[in-house]
Design a protein around this motif. Structure first.
Motif, PDB file in Angstrom:
ATOM      1  N   THR A  50       0.967  -0.993  -0.206  1.00 22.38           N
ATOM      2  CA  THR A  50      -0.101   0.181   0.227  1.00 22.38           C
ATOM      3  C   THR A  50       0.747   1.422  -0.187  1.00 22.38           C
ATOM      4  N   GLY A  51       2.009   1.177   0.443  1.00 17.81           N
ATOM      5  CA  GLY A  51       2.893   2.402   0.645  1.00 17.81           C
ATOM      6  C   GLY A  51       3.316   2.861  -0.857  1.00 17.81           C
ATOM      7  N   ILE A  52       3.433   2.039  -1.691  1.00 19.69           N
ATOM      8  CA  ILE A  52       3.675   2.475  -3.057  1.00 19.69           C
ATOM      9  C   ILE A  52       2.447   3.427  -3.769  1.00 19.69           C
ATOM     10  N   PHE A  53       1.070   3.159  -3.255  1.00 20.39           N
ATOM     11  CA  PHE A  53       0.258   3.697  -4.104  1.00 20.39           C
ATOM     12  C   PHE A  53      -0.046   5.046  -3.047  1.00 20.39           C
ATOM     13  N   ILE A  54       0.173   5.066  -1.992  1.00 16.87           N
ATOM     14  CA  ILE A  54      -0.214   6.605  -1.072  1.00 16.87           C
ATOM     15  C   ILE A  54       0.952   7.238  -0.820  1.00 16.87           C
ATOM     16  N   PHE A  55       2.092   6.848  -0.488  1.00 15.12           N
ATOM     17  CA  PHE A  55       3.223   7.703   0.088  1.00 15.12           C
ATOM     18  C   PHE A  55       3.707   8.767  -1.219  1.00 15.12           C
ATOM     19  N   PRO A  56       4.060   8.223  -2.376  1.00 14.18           N
ATOM     20  CA  PRO A  56       4.519   9.304  -3.297  1.00 14.18           C
ATOM     21  C   PRO A  56       3.575  10.501  -3.537  1.00 14.18           C
ATOM     22  N   VAL A  57       2.271  10.045  -3.699  1.00 15.62           N
ATOM     23  CA  VAL A  57       1.158  11.055  -3.777  1.00 15.62           C
ATOM     24  C   VAL A  57       1.091  12.024  -2.790  1.00 15.62           C
ATOM     25  N   LEU A  63       4.872  18.590  -0.748  1.00 15.07           N
ATOM     26  CA  LEU A  63       5.913  19.555  -1.362  1.00 15.07           C
ATOM     27  C   LEU A  63       5.609  20.031  -2.581  1.00 15.07           C
ATOM     28  N   GLU A  64       4.200  19.932  -3.058  1.00 18.07           N
ATOM     29  CA  GLU A  64       3.740  20.766  -4.076  1.00 18.07           C
ATOM     30  C   GLU A  64       4.491  20.269  -5.432  1.00 18.07           C
ATOM     31  N   LEU A  65       4.690  19.039  -5.642  1.00 18.68           N
ATOM     32  CA  LEU A  65       5.129  18.597  -6.859  1.00 18.68           C
ATOM     33  C   LEU A  65       4.452  18.427  -8.062  1.00 18.68           C
ATOM     34  N   GLU A  66       4.970  18.458  -9.202  1.00 20.28           N
ATOM     35  CA  GLU A  66       4.214  18.197 -10.363  1.00 20.28           C
ATOM     36  C   GLU A  66       3.674  16.712 -10.491  1.00 20.28           C
ATOM     37  N   VAL A  67       2.669  16.260 -11.261  1.00 16.49           N
ATOM     38  CA  VAL A  67       2.357  14.927 -11.424  1.00 16.49           C
ATOM     39  C   VAL A  67       3.383  14.133 -11.819  1.00 16.49           C
ATOM     40  N   ALA A  68       4.199  14.829 -13.051  1.00 14.69           N
ATOM     41  CA  ALA A  68       5.311  13.773 -13.585  1.00 14.69           C
ATOM     42  C   ALA A  68       6.310  13.334 -12.287  1.00 14.69           C
ATOM     43  N   GLN A  69       6.602  14.495 -11.611  1.00 16.56           N
ATOM     44  CA  GLN A  69       7.647  14.143 -10.636  1.00 16.56           C
ATOM     45  C   GLN A  69       7.177  12.903  -9.553  1.00 16.56           C
ATOM     46  N   PHE A 252      15.892  14.669  -8.545  1.00 13.98           N
ATOM     47  CA  PHE A 252      15.658  15.842  -7.974  1.00 13.98           C
ATOM     48  C   PHE A 252      16.985  16.595  -7.443  1.00 13.98           C
ATOM     49  N   GLY A 253      18.188  15.978  -7.911  1.00 14.28           N
ATOM     50  CA  GLY A 253      19.498  16.535  -7.541  1.00 14.28           C
ATOM     51  C   GLY A 253      19.928  15.795  -6.586  1.00 14.28           C
ATOM     52  N   PHE A 254      21.126  16.357  -6.066  1.00 11.68           N
ATOM     53  CA  PHE A 254      21.806  15.569  -4.705  1.00 11.68           C
ATOM     54  C   PHE A 254      22.438  16.632  -3.988  1.00 11.68           C
ATOM     55  N   GLY A 255      22.149  16.146  -2.556  1.00 15.90           N
ATOM     56  CA  GLY A 255      22.572  17.287  -1.475  1.00 15.90           C
ATOM     57  C   GLY A 255      22.554  16.389  -0.234  1.00 15.90           C
ATOM     58  N   VAL A 256      23.386  16.951   0.826  1.00 14.72           N
ATOM     59  CA  VAL A 256      23.305  16.256   2.146  1.00 14.72           C
ATOM     60  C   VAL A 256      23.409  17.315   3.279  1.00 14.72           C
ATOM     61  N   ALA A 257      22.447  17.207   4.235  1.00 14.51           N
ATOM     62  CA  ALA A 257      22.303  17.944   5.405  1.00 14.51           C
ATOM     63  C   ALA A 257      22.305  17.033   6.700  1.00 14.51           C
ATOM     64  N   TRP A 258      23.031  17.222   7.648  1.00 14.70           N
ATOM     65  CA  TRP A 258      23.206  16.369   8.766  1.00 14.70           C
ATOM     66  C   TRP A 258      22.292  16.067   9.483  1.00 14.70           C
ATOM     67  N   PRO A 259      21.156  17.039   9.949  1.00 20.75           N
ATOM     68  CA  PRO A 259      20.002  16.716  10.577  1.00 20.75           C
ATOM     69  C   PRO A 259      19.071  15.825   9.821  1.00 20.75           C
ATOM     70  N   ALA A 260      19.147  16.121   8.553  1.00 22.78           N
ATOM     71  CA  ALA A 260      18.271  15.149   7.676  1.00 22.78           C
ATOM     72  C   ALA A 260      19.117  13.775   7.520  1.00 22.78           C
ATOM     73  N   VAL A 261      20.475  13.581   7.715  1.00 20.40           N
ATOM     74  CA  VAL A 261      20.901  12.409   7.763  1.00 20.40           C
ATOM     75  C   VAL A 261      20.443  11.671   9.130  1.00 20.40           C
ATOM     76  N   LEU A 262      20.391  12.525  10.269  1.00 24.13           N
ATOM     77  CA  LEU A 262      20.031  11.849  11.681  1.00 24.13           C
ATOM     78  C   LEU A 262      18.737  11.478  11.524  1.00 24.13           C
TER      79      LEU A 262
END
Length: 716
Positions: A50-57, A63-69, A252-262
Motif C-alpha cells: 500500500t505504501g507505493i500507492f499512497i506515500f509518493p502522492v 511538497l507541491e510537486l508536479e504529477v510527472a515528478q 531531484f539533484g543531490f545534497g546532504v544535510a546532517w540533521p536530515a541524515v540523523l
C-alpha cells in the motif's frame, strides 16, 4: 491491518513460535509451484504494498510537486521494492520476504524535503544507508546492527516517536478530504469520495477475515473511491503517450544535510529492526534458524537497495508484515513466489503509465486512505508505550520530548527567521526534534543513569555486595527482615520461619544463569538483559554459601540438538506467548540447544557444585532429576536465585512447594521480565509458597543459627 509497517508490533502477522514446517507452511521456501500459480500468488503480494500507492502522492501533495515528478517517485519505488525483494528471495536471504516503502522513510522525506529540498532528502538517505550498510557487513563478527538496535529501538523511544509522527501526519490526512479550494470538486463532492474510500477500507479490514479483501483493504478502498470520483465527474484518468521508460537517475539533484541524515538514520533503524523480526518469524514458519550471518546478509541487502534506490527517488523499504501475513494465511512460503512479485514490481518500474496513473489518483481518495493508515501509526505507538513502566526516569524522557517536539511547530516566526538554516530546518520538524530529544534523554537517563541509581538504591537497602567469599565480613543486615507482599517484616531465626533457615538442610538452586540468556552477544537467542546485573552478586553469594557449608546446584535449560523435544515437537508455550508482548525474538530457535555455546554457564561453577541439565520447560524440576538429587543431598529447604522471577523462578517455587520443600527466594538475586512482574512474582511467593528475603538477611540468619549450635566453652 493493511497499514504500511512502522513499528515492531505487526498486527497482520503476530509473532509465533518457530515450529515444524508442516505445522505452518504447506509450501516451503525451496518448493517450486507451477508457473501459473507462482504468478497468481506473486501478483497477490503486490496488493499489500500500500505504501507505493499512497506515500509518493502524499509527498507530492506536501511538497507541491508536479504529477510527472510524483510519477518518477512511484517508478523508483517499484524499482527499489522489486530489486530488493528479488535479491532477498534469491541467494542472499533465501526467504519469502517482500520489501515495501515504510512510513518512517515517508515522513523523514517529507520533513527533510520541506526543510532542505528533495535532492537533499534523498542524498541524506544515501549517506545514512552507507552507515547502516557498515553496521551490517555480513563478514565474521562485524555486523553491529543488533547492538545499535538494542539501545535505540527501546519502546520509550520508538513508541513516543510514533505518537509524535502520528500527530505530525494528522495535518496531512484529514484536510485533504475536502479537496482543493477553488476547484469544482471542493467541499461536498470531495468529501463524498473520501467517505466512500474510508468506509470501504474499514469494511474490508473488519469483515475481510484473512483473505484478499483484508490484505488489500487500502487498495480496494482506493479503487472504490476513484470509481466514485469518476462517476461524480470530479476525476478522469490521463494516459501518457510514453508507454516504456527508464526511472531517472537523481531526478531531484543531490545534497546532504546532517540533521536530515540523523532523521534518515532513525528511519533505517526502524526498518532494520522490523526486518530482523520478520526474518526470524518467517524463517521459524519454515523450520529454519536464521543465524546472524543470514540476518546481516538480509539487512545489508535491504540497506544497500535503499541507498541505491534513493538515487532514483525511491522511498526506503522494510520487510512488510502484511506480506508475511499473506505467507502465513495461504501457507505458500515459496521464495520463488515472492521473487515473482519482485519481478512484477521491477517490470512496472519501466512503465511510466503506471507511475503517472498512481500520481494522478484523486487527492481525497488518498487523504482518506492515509487517515486510516496514520491512525494505525499512533495506535502502534500507544501499544508500544503500554509496556513501559512509567517511573520518574521514563516520564522525564518522554514528557519533555513529546511536548517540545510538537510545540516547536508554534515557535514565533521572528525567532525562526533569525536562527541558522541548520537549526531552523531541524526545529521545523516535530519528528526531527523528537528523534534528537528521545535518543539523547534515553541514553543519558535510561542507559547511563538508571543502572547507577538502581545500584545506589540497592546499597542503601542493604542488598548483596560481591565482595566477600566467606560469611565473615558479609554485609549482614541487622535486624533481619523478610518481605510479605510489599511490606518489610522482621525475621526471627527461631520464629515462624525457623524451618526455612537451617543451613544444614538447605541447598541453593541457581536457575538458568547461562549464556543463552545472559550473553551480551547480539546473537544471544533469548536475552534477559536484566539478569546480567546480578551475575556478580550471585557469584559472591554462592561463595559465601559454600563457606557456610551450604551446597550449590546450577540448573540450565537444554533441549536436544534436533529440537524434537521443543521447536520440532510440541513447542514450549512461551515461544508463542512471550513474543506477543516483547515482539519477535531473532534467533530464538537456537535457544538451549544441546552442544551449543548458549548452554555455557555465565556464573562461576566450582568443582564441588552440582549441575542439573536438561531443563526443557519453565520449572527447574521439569523434566530433570533435580528432585532426586535434592533428596539424596538431604535437602529440606531450597533457596532460589537466577532468572526469570515471573516464569522459571516462580514455576520452580510452585513445584518445590508442591514437593514439600521449604522455599526461599532471594529478592535481590532474581530478576524478572520487568520490575512490575518481578514484584508480582515475589508477592505471590511470599503469600503462598515460602520466604522472600535478601541474600544478606539469609546469610545473617544462617550465621545466627550456626552460632547457636557452636559449643560453649566452660571454665575448668
Amino acid at each position: 491491518m493493511s497499514a504500511p509497517p512502522i513499528s515492531a508490533p505487526a498486527p497482520a502477522a503476530p509473532p509465533v513460535a518457530p515450529t515444524a514446517p508442516s505445522r505452518v507452511l504447506a509450501v516451503l521456501p525451496e518448493d517450486r509451484l507451477p508457473l501459473g500459480r507462482t504468478a497468481f500468488f506473486g501478483a497477490q503480494h503486490l496488493l499489500a504494498l500500500t505504501g507505493i500507492f499512497i506515500f509518493p502522492v502524499l509527498i507530492g501533495s506536501a511538497l507541491e510537486l508536479e504529477v510527472a515528478q510524483v510519477g518518477q517517485i512511484v517508478q523508483a519505488c517499484f524499482l527499489l521494492t522489486g530489486v530488493v525483494t528479488v535479491l532477498q528471495s534469491s541467494r542472499l536471504l533465501r526467504l519469502p520476504i517482500v520489501q515495501g516503502p515504510t512510513a518512517a522513510f515517508f515522513l523523514a522525506i517529507v520533513s527533510a524535503g520541506t526543510a532542505y529540498g528533495l535532492g537533499t532528502a534523498f542524498g541524506s538517505m544515501v549517506v545514512a544507508g552507507l552507515v547502516f550498510m557498515a553496521l551490517s557487513i555480513p563478514v565474521g563478527r562485524l555486523g553491529l546492527m543488533g547492538h545499535v538496535s538494542a539501545v535505540a529501538s527501546h519502546p520509550v523511544v520508538f513508541g513516543s516517536l510514533f505518537v509524535i509522527i502520528g500527530a505530525q501526519l494528522a495535518a496531512i490526512g484529514l484536510p485533504g478530504w475536502f479537496g482543493t479550494a477553488g476547484t469544482p470538486s471542493f467541499g461536498a463532492p470531495s468529501f463524498a469520495v473520501a467517505a466512500v474510500t474510508a468506509l470501504v477500507v474499514v469494511a474490508c479490514l473488519v469483515l475481510g477475515r484473512q483473505g484478499l479483501a483484508k490484505r488489500g483493504a487500502v487498495v480496494w478502498g482506493i479503487a472504490a473511491g476513484t470509481a466514485t470520483a469518476g462517476l461524480l465527474g470530479v476525476w478522469s484518468a490521463s494516459l501518457p503517450t510514453e508507454l516504456v521508460g527508464l526511472p531517472e537517475l537523481l531526478p531531484f539533484g543531490f545534497g546532504v544535510a546532517w540533521p536530515a541524515v540523523l532523521l534518515m538514520l532513525l528511519a533505517f533503524l526502524q526498518a532494520g529492526t522490523e526486518s530482523m523480526g520478520m526474518y526470524s518469524l518467517v524463517g521459524g514458519w519454515a523450520g529454519q534458524r536464521v543465524d546472524r550471518q543470514r540476518v546481516n546478509r538480509g539487512l545489508f541487502t535491504e540497506f544497500a537497495g535503499t541507498a541505491v534506490g534513493a538515487l532514483f527517488g525511491g522511498i526506503g523499504t522494510t520487510s512488510y508484515p502484511e506480506n508475511a501475513g499473506i505467507v502465513r494465511v495461504t501457507g505458500v512460503g515459496s521464495r520463488y513466489v515472492t521473487m515473482a512479485a519482485g519481478v512484477f514490481a521491477v517490470a512496472l518500474a519501466f512503465v511510466p503509465a503506471v507511475g503517472l496513473f498512481v500520481a494522478g489518483l484523486p487527492g481525497p481518495v488518498l487523504a482518506a486512505a492515509s487517515t486510516i493508515l496514520f491512525g494505525s501509526i499512533v495506535v502502534g505507538g500507544i501499544q508500544m508505550l503500554s509496556g513501559v513502566e512509567w517511573d520518574d526516569i521514563n516520564l522525564a524522557v518522554v514528557g519533555p520530548s513529546v511536548v517540545v517536539a510538537l510545540g516547536a511547530q508554534f515557535l514565533p516566526a521572528d525567532v525562526m527567521a533569525t536562527a541558522p538554516e541548520t537549526v531552523s530546518g531541524l526545529v521545523s520538524s516535530p519528528m526531527m526534534v523528537g528523534v534528537v530529544l528521545l535518543l539523547v534523554l534515553h541514553v543519558l537517563l535510561n542507559v547511563l543513569a538508571r543502572p547507577r541509581l538502581e545500584r545506589s538504591r540497592e546499597r542503601r537497602a542493604g542488598r548483596v555486595s560481591p565482595a566477600p567469599a566467606t560469611t565473615e565480613g558479609w554485609p549482614v543486615a541487622t535486624p533481619l527482615h523478610h518481605r510479605v507482599y510489599d511490606e518489610a517484616r522482621p525475621l526471627a531465626v527461631d520464629g515462624a520461619y525457623a524451618d526455612w533457615l537451617d543451613p544444614a538442610t538447605t541447598v541453593v538452586v541457581s536457575v538458568d544463569m547461562h549464556d543463552g540468556h545472559l550473553s551480551e552477544d547480539p546473537d544471544c537467542p533469548c536475552p534477559a538483559p536484566r539478569g546480567r546485573e546480578v551475575v556478580g552478586p550471585v557469584d559472591a553469594f554462592h561463595r559465601a554459601a559454600r563457606a557456610a557449608g551450604v551446597p550449590v546446584v546450577h540448573v540450565r535449560s537444554e533441549v536436544r540438538a534436533s529440537g524434537v523435544d521443543d521447536v520440532r515437537g510440541i513447542p514450549s508455550a512461551w515461544r508463542t506467548t512471550f513474543p506477543q508482548w516483547v515482539g519477535p525474538i531473532p534467533g530464538v530457535a537456537d535457544h538451549a540447544l544441546a552442544g551449543s555455546r548458549w548452554t555455557r554457564f555465565t556464573t562461576e561453577v566450582e568443582p564441588e557444585d552440582e549441575v542439573v541439565t536438561g531443563k526443557k520447560r519453565l520449572s527447574a524440576f521439569s523434566p530433570t532429576d533435580l528432585d532426586f538429587l535434592l533428596r539424596q543431598m538431604g535437602a529440606r529447604t531450597v533457596v532460589l536465585d537466577g532468572i526469570m522471577a515471573d516464569c522459571c523462578i516462580l514455576s520452580t517455587a510452585f513445584d518445590a512447594n508442591n514437593l514439600s520443600y521449604r522455599v526461599v527466594v532471594l529478592e535481590d538475586l532474581v530478576r524478572g521480565t520487568d520490575e512490575r512482574l518481578e514484584a508480582a512474582a515475589l508477592a505471590m511467593v511470599s503469600l503462598h509458597l515460602g520466604l522472600v528475603t535478601s541474600s544478606s538477611d539469609l546469610l545473617g540468619a544462617w550465621e545466627s543459627v550456626a552460632a547457636r549450635r557452636r559449643p560453649v566453652a566452660t571454665a575448668r
